[in-house]
Design a protein around this motif. Sequence first.
Motif, PDB file in Angstrom:
ATOM      1  N   MET A   1      20.120  17.608 -20.299  1.00 54.73           N
ATOM      2  CA  MET A   1      19.013  17.768 -19.363  1.00 54.73           C
ATOM      3  C   MET A   1      18.942  16.562 -18.437  1.00 54.73           C
ATOM      4  O   MET A   1      19.521  15.514 -18.694  1.00 54.73           O
ATOM      5  N   GLY A   2      18.207  16.692 -17.369  1.00 51.08           N
ATOM      6  CA  GLY A   2      18.031  15.576 -16.454  1.00 51.08           C
ATOM      7  C   GLY A   2      16.960  14.644 -16.978  1.00 51.08           C
ATOM      8  O   GLY A   2      16.356  14.880 -18.015  1.00 51.08           O
ATOM      9  N   THR A   3      16.728  13.597 -16.225  1.00 55.66           N
ATOM     10  CA  THR A   3      15.662  12.671 -16.607  1.00 55.66           C
ATOM     11  C   THR A   3      14.458  12.935 -15.736  1.00 55.66           C
ATOM     12  O   THR A   3      14.564  13.478 -14.645  1.00 55.66           O
ATOM     13  N   SER A   4      13.312  12.532 -16.202  1.00 59.39           N
ATOM     14  CA  SER A   4      12.095  12.763 -15.442  1.00 59.39           C
ATOM     15  C   SER A   4      12.032  11.843 -14.236  1.00 59.39           C
ATOM     16  O   SER A   4      12.757  10.857 -14.138  1.00 59.39           O
ATOM     17  N   LYS A   5      11.155  12.174 -13.342  1.00 58.46           N
ATOM     18  CA  LYS A   5      10.991  11.386 -12.119  1.00 58.46           C
ATOM     19  C   LYS A   5      10.566   9.964 -12.449  1.00 58.46           C
ATOM     20  O   LYS A   5       9.661   9.736 -13.219  1.00 58.46           O
ATOM     21  N   SER A   6      11.245   9.005 -11.867  1.00 59.62           N
ATOM     22  CA  SER A   6      10.870   7.621 -12.069  1.00 59.62           C
ATOM     23  C   SER A   6       9.673   7.282 -11.200  1.00 59.62           C
ATOM     24  O   SER A   6       9.588   7.702 -10.049  1.00 59.62           O
ATOM     25  N   PHE A   7       8.758   6.506 -11.755  1.00 60.91           N
ATOM     26  CA  PHE A   7       7.599   6.071 -10.992  1.00 60.91           C
ATOM     27  C   PHE A   7       7.776   4.661 -10.474  1.00 60.91           C
ATOM     28  O   PHE A   7       6.839   4.011 -10.071  1.00 60.91           O
ATOM     29  N   SER A   8       9.032   4.187 -10.482  1.00 57.41           N
ATOM     30  CA  SER A   8       9.320   2.840  -9.991  1.00 57.41           C
ATOM     31  C   SER A   8       9.941   2.911  -8.612  1.00 57.41           C
ATOM     32  O   SER A   8      11.005   2.380  -8.364  1.00 57.41           O
ATOM     33  N   ASP A   9       9.282   3.615  -7.696  1.00 53.73           N
ATOM     34  CA  ASP A   9       9.878   3.867  -6.396  1.00 53.73           C
ATOM     35  C   ASP A   9       9.481   2.845  -5.341  1.00 53.73           C
ATOM     36  O   ASP A   9       9.766   3.009  -4.164  1.00 53.73           O
ATOM     37  N   GLY A  10       8.803   1.800  -5.762  1.00 58.53           N
ATOM     38  CA  GLY A  10       8.429   0.747  -4.816  1.00 58.53           C
ATOM     39  C   GLY A  10       7.241   1.075  -3.952  1.00 58.53           C
ATOM     40  O   GLY A  10       6.943   0.360  -2.996  1.00 58.53           O
ATOM     41  N   SER A  11       6.529   2.165  -4.264  1.00 51.06           N
ATOM     42  CA  SER A  11       5.398   2.557  -3.426  1.00 51.06           C
ATOM     43  C   SER A  11       4.212   1.617  -3.581  1.00 51.06           C
ATOM     44  O   SER A  11       3.350   1.551  -2.717  1.00 51.06           O
ATOM     45  N   VAL A  12       4.145   0.913  -4.685  1.00 51.95           N
ATOM     46  CA  VAL A  12       3.063  -0.049  -4.892  1.00 51.95           C
ATOM     47  C   VAL A  12       3.498  -1.386  -4.320  1.00 51.95           C
ATOM     48  O   VAL A  12       4.492  -1.961  -4.724  1.00 51.95           O
ATOM     49  N   LYS A  13       2.765  -1.861  -3.371  1.00 54.05           N
ATOM     50  CA  LYS A  13       3.113  -3.118  -2.704  1.00 54.05           C
ATOM     51  C   LYS A  13       2.504  -4.299  -3.435  1.00 54.05           C
ATOM     52  O   LYS A  13       1.362  -4.255  -3.883  1.00 54.05           O
ATOM     53  N   LYS A  14       3.257  -5.360  -3.539  1.00 50.69           N
ATOM     54  CA  LYS A  14       2.749  -6.563  -4.168  1.00 50.69           C
ATOM     55  C   LYS A  14       1.692  -7.204  -3.272  1.00 50.69           C
ATOM     56  O   LYS A  14       1.899  -7.399  -2.092  1.00 50.69           O
ATOM     57  N   SER A  15       0.589  -7.507  -3.872  1.00 43.95           N
ATOM     58  CA  SER A  15      -0.466  -8.190  -3.135  1.00 43.95           C
ATOM     59  C   SER A  15      -0.063  -9.629  -2.873  1.00 43.95           C
ATOM     60  O   SER A  15       0.756 -10.212  -3.551  1.00 43.95           O
ATOM     61  N   LYS A  16      -0.683 -10.209  -1.858  1.00 44.21           N
ATOM     62  CA  LYS A  16      -0.481 -11.641  -1.618  1.00 44.21           C
ATOM     63  C   LYS A  16      -1.099 -12.469  -2.735  1.00 44.21           C
ATOM     64  O   LYS A  16      -0.787 -13.643  -2.878  1.00 44.21           O
ATOM     65  N   MET A  17      -1.986 -11.830  -3.507  1.00 46.65           N
ATOM     66  CA  MET A  17      -2.620 -12.548  -4.604  1.00 46.65           C
ATOM     67  C   MET A  17      -1.720 -12.540  -5.836  1.00 46.65           C
ATOM     68  O   MET A  17      -2.092 -12.129  -6.922  1.00 46.65           O
ATOM     69  N   ILE A  18      -0.471 -12.958  -5.664  1.00 42.86           N
ATOM     70  CA  ILE A  18       0.453 -13.048  -6.785  1.00 42.86           C
ATOM     71  C   ILE A  18      -0.001 -14.178  -7.697  1.00 42.86           C
ATOM     72  O   ILE A  18      -0.379 -15.240  -7.228  1.00 42.86           O
ATOM     73  N   PRO A  19       0.026 -13.966  -9.010  1.00 44.13           N
ATOM     74  CA  PRO A  19      -0.427 -15.023  -9.915  1.00 44.13           C
ATOM     75  C   PRO A  19       0.385 -16.295  -9.746  1.00 44.13           C
ATOM     76  O   PRO A  19       1.514 -16.281  -9.262  1.00 44.13           O
ATOM     77  N   ASN A  20      -0.200 -17.384 -10.187  1.00 43.10           N
ATOM     78  CA  ASN A  20       0.482 -18.670 -10.125  1.00 43.10           C
ATOM     79  C   ASN A  20       1.471 -18.754 -11.288  1.00 43.10           C
ATOM     80  O   ASN A  20       1.193 -19.361 -12.329  1.00 43.10           O
ATOM     81  N   TRP A  21       2.616 -18.113 -11.088  1.00 48.24           N
ATOM     82  CA  TRP A  21       3.610 -18.010 -12.142  1.00 48.24           C
ATOM     83  C   TRP A  21       4.801 -18.909 -11.838  1.00 48.24           C
ATOM     84  O   TRP A  21       5.942 -18.545 -12.085  1.00 48.24           O
ATOM     85  N   GLY A  22       4.541 -20.094 -11.287  1.00 46.86           N
ATOM     86  CA  GLY A  22       5.629 -20.967 -10.867  1.00 46.86           C
ATOM     87  C   GLY A  22       6.562 -21.357 -11.994  1.00 46.86           C
ATOM     88  O   GLY A  22       7.796 -21.303 -11.858  1.00 46.86           O
ATOM     89  N   THR A  23       6.000 -21.758 -13.142  1.00 43.17           N
ATOM     90  CA  THR A  23       6.836 -22.174 -14.274  1.00 43.17           C
ATOM     91  C   THR A  23       7.651 -21.006 -14.806  1.00 43.17           C
ATOM     92  O   THR A  23       8.845 -21.139 -15.108  1.00 43.17           O
ATOM     93  N   LEU A  24       7.017 -19.841 -14.906  1.00 47.71           N
ATOM     94  CA  LEU A  24       7.723 -18.646 -15.358  1.00 47.71           C
ATOM     95  C   LEU A  24       8.826 -18.270 -14.373  1.00 47.71           C
ATOM     96  O   LEU A  24       9.956 -17.959 -14.772  1.00 47.71           O
ATOM     97  N   SER A  25       8.512 -18.317 -13.085  1.00 45.68           N
ATOM     98  CA  SER A  25       9.503 -17.997 -12.058  1.00 45.68           C
ATOM     99  C   SER A  25      10.705 -18.927 -12.139  1.00 45.68           C
ATOM    100  O   SER A  25      11.865 -18.493 -12.067  1.00 45.68           O
ATOM    101  N   SER A  26      10.437 -20.214 -12.331  1.00 41.03           N
ATOM    102  CA  SER A  26      11.527 -21.189 -12.429  1.00 41.03           C
ATOM    103  C   SER A  26      12.405 -20.928 -13.643  1.00 41.03           C
ATOM    104  O   SER A  26      13.642 -21.029 -13.573  1.00 41.03           O
ATOM    105  N   SER A  27      11.777 -20.564 -14.766  1.00 41.76           N
ATOM    106  CA  SER A  27      12.565 -20.320 -15.973  1.00 41.76           C
ATOM    107  C   SER A  27      13.413 -19.063 -15.839  1.00 41.76           C
ATOM    108  O   SER A  27      14.542 -19.006 -16.351  1.00 41.76           O
TER     109      SER A  27
END
Length: 249
Positions: free
Chosen positions: A1-27
């Motif tokens: 059988m096929g797979t179901s429709k993915s909901f990861s199509d990029g329709s949700v835009k990242k807000s400018k209010m991205i968390p302060n994840w600098g340390t996580l981003s660096s790692s």
Amino acid sequence: MGTSKSFSDGSVKKSKMIPNWGTLSSSLTSNCDSSVIPVQKLQNIMRHFVSALGGASTGGRGGSKAGGRSSVRTARKIGGVFSKFISSGNNIRETLESTGLIDIDNKSVDDVINHLIQYCSSNATSIDDDAAKEATRLLLEELMGEAESINDLQTLLEQTFTTSNLEDIIIRYFGYYINTLLSRWFYDNLIKSKKENDVNNLFNEIRNYVFEQVNDENKNYPLQNLDWSSEEADRLIKNIQQNVFNVFE
């Protein structure tokens, strides 16, 4: 059988209010290559992730704006669906009817999966919503994706619940959610400066590590005979998510 429709199509835009994840981003950036990532570095990545959510108690109980809210709501719906399956004597048709699906015998397994994704997840208006919804898809495809008919689907779920319980399923959902939330926040930025294979390897390594850890989580939660619309259900699901986050803190 096929797979179901993915909901990861990029329709949700990242807000400018991205968390302060600098340390996580660096790692993440520093470990984004094609090599096997040492366990200690994976531990550090996940510790930074939980810290960015305000800690296990804050993030796990839905108190962070960055994540952990939509996953609680969605996990409760997933719990309600599979609790109905168990209490109905493994009757998949009765279970699906309780979620509002009609004309079941004329539905494909893909139709069932997509219906349950929509039923369990709210509209994706944020990155957290989108991650919770995509995690639902991944979980349901793992549990149901090999079925070719409604009868196959019932057989698969019966087999699942002979070796697993409802707690196992909820914890596995949170494993998918954690990995998906990380990917939603950082994949697009990493792909701008790193090779695609390296980025995919990074998230595969994280996913495998997350599941190794959550599979060892103590599964001792009183979810049987629970009213999934109650405050008690909300409390227990938050307990589970917090305990999953505790694994990485």
